[in-house]
Design an enzyme around this catalytic site. Structure first.
Site, short mmCIF file in Angstrom:
data_model
loop_
_atom_site.label_atom_id
_atom_site.label_comp_id
_atom_site.label_asym_id
_atom_site.label_seq_id
_atom_site.Cartn_x
_atom_site.Cartn_y
_atom_site.Cartn_z
N LYS A 116 -26.88 -13.29 60.76
CA LYS A 116 -26.61 -12.14 59.90
C LYS A 116 -27.89 -11.84 59.05
O LYS A 116 -28.82 -12.71 58.73
CB LYS A 116 -25.54 -12.48 58.65
N SER A 197 -18.33 -8.62 54.92
CA SER A 197 -19.68 -8.09 55.05
C SER A 197 -20.35 -8.69 56.23
O SER A 197 -21.56 -7.91 56.87
CB SER A 197 -20.68 -8.39 53.86
N SER A 221 -16.05 -12.45 53.52
CA SER A 221 -17.05 -11.88 54.36
C SER A 221 -17.19 -12.59 55.79
O SER A 221 -17.79 -11.98 56.52
CB SER A 221 -18.43 -11.94 53.78
#
Length: 534
Positions: A116, A197, A221
């Site tokens: 990420k 996210s 997330s």
């Protein structure tokens, strides 16, 4: 302000050197969304293929890069990958040389992984949290997690898109969108949201753009995008995985974790990510508690386990409830003892969770920027806010930055209001929450639907999260794993297992046994929308 409006946290790429030939590897099959068996396979299968000389790390990397070109940057255009590592092929080639020389670093040797884009890498890639304020800014060194994965032999092939600032920018945010990366799409219906996210990590693994991915979670997330994208997501106990070098929201809840297509891969990856980090004091609590976790991968992992069915997290959708009831029957068939329970006091930290996250965000962000990006054009929260205002047409075309402004206005971490809110959260999420219900009913874990199905991406009204099981474990700092459980009109549904602190091995055993008995995951076919009649 309701916490669910604030945290359902859900709270570009250049060509790769040496990979131009690979980009034409199987474009027609990839563009059609065909499943490539080797690329869909897991760590053990790919490792065995490399050991047998049927493939190599370099070939694996090149084939994933070709799939990214065909599916992420063309074809359905998932937009899950925000940047590629220009050194990925060279790194894989060197790992192949090590293998040929008899040096193996472990099960992840030569395995491609995506990180990420809030996880620092001290290489040629940016670490930006999706913000244009950090576009092109290279971290001074690897995050501890990235360092551990490299040491284990994993090949970091790129970074994934995310909800900008880990979905901590606006009260009306659209998950999976960032100023730098644009909008990530859900592989199971392209007009649906991948959730946030860790949106790009979820979509990328669902679409087999890498073997493994790392996500981060503050509240939901990891598990929410994993559920929405039909994969396994594992949020570990706070302190099992270092937070050093990860662009933060809040140190009291932030953690990184695996996002994979199988429980086995999550277990192998988690083992490689853990370790005591001198730069992250909370990891000292994990000393002696880690495990290789492979021993927990047993098909009888549910036998004799007492599992609390958290009934106060049902009721968000009759269709999801019906699916989960069928999956509960599988747990019983595999030897689990199910007890209907209610997780207590979940309403006692709605507002105080918000308070803690806002208070920690400003100082934690400043500390990251000073330590990992001292040359960045922004030094603190105030600078980020000013940058967004100056670049509003690019950074705020759909929603604002209410959370950043609210965080900027909060007092320091010595404020009485902050300390009381943090104590409240820990009391009601831990000892008078998860610990209480598990102790009273002598439970090994809790189960519930992970959350709702993927919603339509909507730039006018923002996200449409339904009921979610993420907050109890997130606020407590306890482990949570979600496993594919079925589909509603072709959209994935996840089943969650939550346990007490440091119960990762127990959860892995139960999740693995369930996964092997149910086998609910199936690869996406990238339809434009949901076929309600299908």
């Amino acid at each position: 302000m309701d916490r669910r409006d604030f945290v359902r946290l859900g709270v570009a790429a250049g060509a790769v050197a040496g990979a131009s030939g690979a980009m034409a590897a199987k474009p027609k099959a990839a563009a059609a969304g065909a499943t490539d068996a080797l690329l869909e396979a897991g760590v053990r299968e790919q490792g065995a293929a490399m050991a047998a000389g049927k493939t190599s790390s370099r070939k694996l990397v090149e084939r994933y890069l070709a799939r990214i070109a065909a599916l992420d940057k063309a074809g359905p255009r998932l937009n899950a990958v925000i940047e590629l590592n220009p050194d990925a092929v060279a790194i894989a080639t060197e790992l192949d040389r090590e293998r040929a020389a008899g040096k193996l670093r472990g099960p992840l040797h030569g395995i491609p992984v995506l990180l990420k884009d809030n996880i620092a890498t001290g290489d040629k890639m940016s670490t930006s949290a999706g913000s244009l304020a950090l576009a092109g800014v290279r971290a001074t060194r690897d995050a501890f997690v990235a360092e551990r994965l490299r040491a284990a032999g994993a090949v970091i092939i790129g970074k994934t898109n995310l909800s900008e600032w880990a979905n901590m920018r606006s009260t009306h945010s659209v998950s999976g969108w960032s100023g730098r990366g644009g909008q990530t799409r859900n592989p199971y219906a392209l007009d649906r949201n991948p959730s946030g996210s860790s949106s790009g990590s979820g979509a990328a693994i669902a679409a087999s753009l890498a073997t493994l991915a790392v996500g981060t979670e503050t509240d939901g997330s990891i598990v929410s995008p994993s559920s929405s994208c039909g994969i396994v997501g594992f949020k570990p106990t706070l302190g099992l995985v270092s937070r050093s070098g990860i662009i933060p929201i809040a140190h009291s809840q932030d953690t990184a974790g695996p996002m994979t297509r199988s429980v086995a891969d999550a277990a192998l990856m988690l083992a490689a990510m853990t370790g005591v980090d001198a730069s992250d004091e909370v990891t000292k609590d994990s000393a002696g508690k880690g495990s290789d976790y492979a021993a927990a991968l047993r098909p009888d992992g549910l036998r004799g386990k007492r599992i609390g069915v958290a009934r106060n997290f049902f009721g968000g959708s009759t269709a999801i409830d019906a699916i989960v009831e069928k999956e509960l029957a599988i747990l019983k068939e595999q030897g689990a003892i199910l007890v209907d329970v209610k997780v207590p006091n979940t309403d006692k930290y709605n507002e105080t969770e918000v308070e803690v996250l806002l208070c920690e965000f400003k100082p934690d962000l400043a500390a990251y920027l000073e330590g990992y990006a001292p040359h960045a054009p922004v030094k603190n929260m105030a600078d980020v806010i000013a940058f967004n205002e100056k670049n509003a047409s690019r950074e705020m075309p759909y929603f604002g930055q209410e959370h950043l402004v609210a965080a900027q206005g909060k007092p320091g971490l010595d404020a009485k209001s902050y300390r009381e809110a943090l104590a409240n959260n820990r009391r009601y999420a831990r000892e008078e929450g998860i610990d209480k219900v598990m102790r009273e009913h002598k439970l090994d874990a809790l189960v519930a639907p992970t959350g709702g199905v993927a919603w339509l991406t909507d730039y006018i009204n923002g996200d449409h999260y339904g009921m979610s099981f993420s907050s109890p474990a997130a606020v407590a700092g306890y482990p949570h794993i979600t496993v594919p459980a079925g589909f509603v009109h072709g959209l994935p549904v996840g089943l969650s297992f939550v346990g007490g602190a440091w119960s990762e091995a127990t959860l892995i055993g139960m999740a693995y046994a369930y996964e092997q008995a149910s086998k609910r995951r199936r690869a996406p076919t990238f339809p434009a929308s949901v076929n309600i009649k299908g």
